[in-house]
Design a protein around this motif. Structure first.
Motif, short mmCIF file in Angstrom:
data_model
loop_
_atom_site.label_atom_id
_atom_site.label_comp_id
_atom_site.label_asym_id
_atom_site.label_seq_id
_atom_site.Cartn_x
_atom_site.Cartn_y
_atom_site.Cartn_z
N ILE A 1 0.81 -1.20 0.00
CA ILE A 1 0.00 0.00 0.00
C ILE A 1 0.85 1.26 0.00
CG2 ILE A 1 -0.26 0.06 2.51
CD1 ILE A 1 -2.93 1.03 -0.09
N ASN A 2 1.97 1.27 0.76
CA ASN A 2 2.79 2.48 0.84
C ASN A 2 3.43 2.80 -0.51
OD1 ASN A 2 2.15 2.82 3.49
ND2 ASN A 2 4.06 1.96 4.29
N LYS A 3 3.88 1.76 -1.22
CA LYS A 3 4.44 1.98 -2.55
C LYS A 3 3.37 2.53 -3.49
CE LYS A 3 7.06 -0.20 -6.27
NZ LYS A 3 7.84 -1.38 -6.70
N GLN A 4 2.18 1.98 -3.40
CA GLN A 4 1.08 2.44 -4.26
C GLN A 4 0.72 3.89 -3.95
OE1 GLN A 4 -0.20 0.69 -6.66
NE2 GLN A 4 -1.95 1.96 -7.27
N VAL A 5 0.81 4.26 -2.69
CA VAL A 5 0.51 5.64 -2.30
C VAL A 5 1.49 6.60 -2.97
CG1 VAL A 5 0.58 7.28 -0.39
CG2 VAL A 5 -0.66 5.15 -0.13
N LEU A 6 2.79 6.28 -2.88
CA LEU A 6 3.79 7.16 -3.48
C LEU A 6 3.64 7.21 -5.00
CD1 LEU A 6 7.04 6.45 -1.42
CD2 LEU A 6 5.23 8.09 -0.99
N GLU A 7 3.34 6.06 -5.61
CA GLU A 7 3.13 6.04 -7.06
C GLU A 7 1.92 6.89 -7.44
OE1 GLU A 7 2.86 1.89 -7.90
OE2 GLU A 7 5.01 1.68 -8.29
N THR A 8 0.89 6.83 -6.61
CA THR A 8 -0.30 7.64 -6.86
C THR A 8 0.05 9.12 -6.88
OG1 THR A 8 -1.78 6.00 -5.85
CG2 THR A 8 -2.59 8.27 -5.98
#
Length: 615
Positions: free
Chosen positions: A442-449
């Protein structure tokens, strides 16, 4: 022509007054808001130039726009907003003249500014040497004192040459300079800077202040009793002795923001001396009942005109054994009122929505909240509109990453982001580099978002929707409780974006962040049920039935105000007056004779010293 409205002779005198300065002293319930909006409506028919209407809350600005929505091309003819909102507008268009290459980011959170204070202390060795020898409580007190000093310097517009005369501790002046240097290095400003920079702009560049004087033929300021020095100086710098069409409206007895440097003197003394206005007093009461006004009159004598009030109403005080019995009495009284259905003093049926419970501090509601929940009685907390505060750790990471994405010089939130991600990096690095080293989750997805967001925010909804979808697949590395908070946080920010997007044609993530910081994007959703509210939050709102609980001494007035005395106690009495006058018809006041302390002991209480006048 203006629509026909039912106004008293004194109200018509204000609405249809000619040009020139005007001071309206409006007591509680005298129809202040109606008079102000009708005055603006009348002025809009007199001129093709703009009108500047300044309020002290975004909600008040929105309510004013709603009342005036029938005016043609209202958005082009009227600027309605807070002092900070107006100053932001000025700086967005002319900030380059005071050294702003573009509109800075606004550090609105107290926690952010306290962190900057800590950084400034580290960069001020002469201050840091004493700070390092203090315990944690002493250090926190030092940070708050420093923050208040910095805010006071900006509110009072104290320049560098006089800075070191403002405190016996010369190191705190050096700390101020360090704080400002850190803000500048991060392309950021705080709330007080909005006023200070606008004042400097108007003073140093007469062409700009002259431009705004020509643009706005009339200036109307609501809740003028809450003006502070910086706000009043901005008004003086804008008008510069040339612009006389200024109207101030307020009630000196309802000033409750002294902690922010405000004073009714700017309205009743300074404005009178500087503008020599026509002064009109509104004392007739069209809102409160006789019983409520008689009680308010005991708190602050001479505050209300009871003669012209028709409805009798109810005022009662009740002493209860403890907090539990106090909460139970309030619940039973609410149910009793609901069961009555109708009362000759109240228009329509008595509903939960016509009842509000007030207290000096929010923690007073704990026992009552439990009782209301157990009995499935609808209620909600009346919150102050403002910047969105995320509850989930996941969306806190989103917030920090977005700040960094929008302002690459923002080292404060960059370091906070690294702490949240538990990443220890010494060398300079960016969001893209971090993402490449992270495991799926989730944290990686947040930064990618955050990285994939368009500058104009056009894909914000779809990107955050992608985050929601991730919560339901195997990549999710957070528990169910966090998932629910992330969902709520995403819905909340999308509500803020929706309110932002419908107010502007030219959208940007940068402007959106600043609009959120100034509280301009709050959904202001309507709630159902009984309203639970602190006195400060209820300012400007009224209910048919008010129950004021927790009226024991050292709770209201607050024990810190009792200890300080002076203006703090005067402010507390003003707070109580405001609480009383929130009631339109019925007012019930309760207090417990003992309280259970958090550590388990019992503390016996006396009735508030402010209520001893009723014995």
């Amino acid at each position: 022509m203006s629509q026909k409205i039912n106004l008293s002779k004194k109200q018509k005198q204000i609405v249809y007054a000619g040009d020139g300065p005007l001071l309206v002293k409006a007591s509680a319930g005298s129809g202040k808001t109606r008079v102000l909006t009708e005055r603006i409506r009348y002025l809009s028919e007199k001129t093709n130039r703009k009108i500047l209407a300044v309020t002290f809350a975004n909600k008040a600005a929105e309510e004013m726009k709603e009342r005036l929505k029938d005016i043609a091309k209202l958005q082009n003819r009227l600027f309605t907003g807070t002092f900070h909102g107006f100053c932001q507008y000025v700086l967005e268009n002319h900030g380059n003249l005071v050294g702003l290459s573009k509109m800075p980011h606004i550090f609105e959170e107290e926690s952010d500014r306290l962190k900057l204070i800590e950084n400034a202390i580290q960069q001020t060795p002469s201050y840091n040497s004493d700070y390092r020898n203090q315990n944690r409580k002493e250090q926190r007190d030092s940070c708050y004192r420093a923050l208040e000093f910095i805010s006071r310097v900006k509110r009072e517009i104290i320049y560098d040459e006089d800075l070191f005369n403002e405190s016996e501790d010369t190191n705190i002046g050096l700390l101020y300079n360090s704080y400002q240097d850190i803000l500048m290095s991060q392309n950021a400003i705080d709330f007080d800077d909005l006023l200070l920079l606008t004042y400097n702009l108007f003073i140093e560049h007469d062409k700009i202040s002259s431009l705004f004087r020509r643009t706005y033929q009339y200036i109307c300021i609501d809740e003028a009793q809450d003006l502070n020095n910086a706000q009043y100086k901005v008004l003086l710098a804008l008008t510069k002795g040339e612009h006389k069409n200024v109207m101030l409206v307020g009630d000196p007895n309802q000033s409750i923001f002294a902690f922010n440097g405000s004073s009714p003197d700017f309205m009743t003394v300074n404005f009178v001396e500087d503008f020599n206005p026509e002064i009109i007093e509104l004392k007739e009461n069209y809102r409160s009942s006789r019983a409520v006004l008689r009680a308010a009159e005991k708190i602050i004598p001479g505050s209300s005109d009871i003669m012209n009030t028709v409805i009798e109403g109810i005022f009662e005080m009740h002493k209860l054994a403890d907090e539990k019995q106090e909460a139970e009495w309030i619940y039973k009284k609410i149910i009793e009122l609901i069961n009555i259905g109708q009362h000759e003093n109240i228009e329509g049926n008595i509903t939960y929505e016509k009842i509000a419970v007030l207290a000096r501090n929010r923690y007073i509601f704990n026992t009552l909240e439990n009782i209301l929940s157990e009995n499935n009685t609808p209620f909600y907390y009346k919150m102050t509109p403002g910047a969105l505060k995320f509850e989930s750790d996941t969306m806190k990471i989103f917030d920090m990453a977005l700040r960094v994405r929008l302002n690459q010089r923002d080292t404060l939130h960059w370091n906070r982001l690294l702490d949240l991600l538990d990443i220890d990096i010494d060398k300079e690095i960016n969001l893209q580099s971090i993402v490449r080293t992270m495991k799926p989750g989730i944290n990686k997805q947040v930064l990618e978002t955050v990285i994939y967001l368009n500058d104009d925010g056009s894909n914000l909804k779809s990107c955050l929707g992608g985050l929601k979808e991730l919560l339901n697949n195997d990549l999710t590395d957070i528990d169910e409780g966090e998932q629910m908070m992330v969902y709520n946080d995403i819905d909340a920010i999308l509500n803020h974006w929706h309110n932002y997007a419908k107010k502007t044609d030219k959208k940007s993530l940068h402007h959106f962040r600043n609009a959120m910081a100034l509280g301009q994007t709050h959904p202001l959703t309507q709630h159902n049920g009984i309203s639970l509210s602190t006195v400060h939050t209820m300012k400007g709102q009224e209910f048919d039935i008010i129950i004021l609980m927790g009226m024991d001494d050292e709770t209201f007035p607050d024990y810190r105000a009792i200890r300080s005395g002076g203006v703090e106690m005067t402010q507390e009495k003003n707070n109580l007056y405001v609480a009383f006058t929130r009631a339109k018809r019925f007012l019930y006041v309760t207090w417990p004779q003992k309280r259970l302390m958090p550590w388990g002991s019992i503390k016996y209480r006396k009735i508030s010293r402010f209520l001893e006048c009723f014995n």
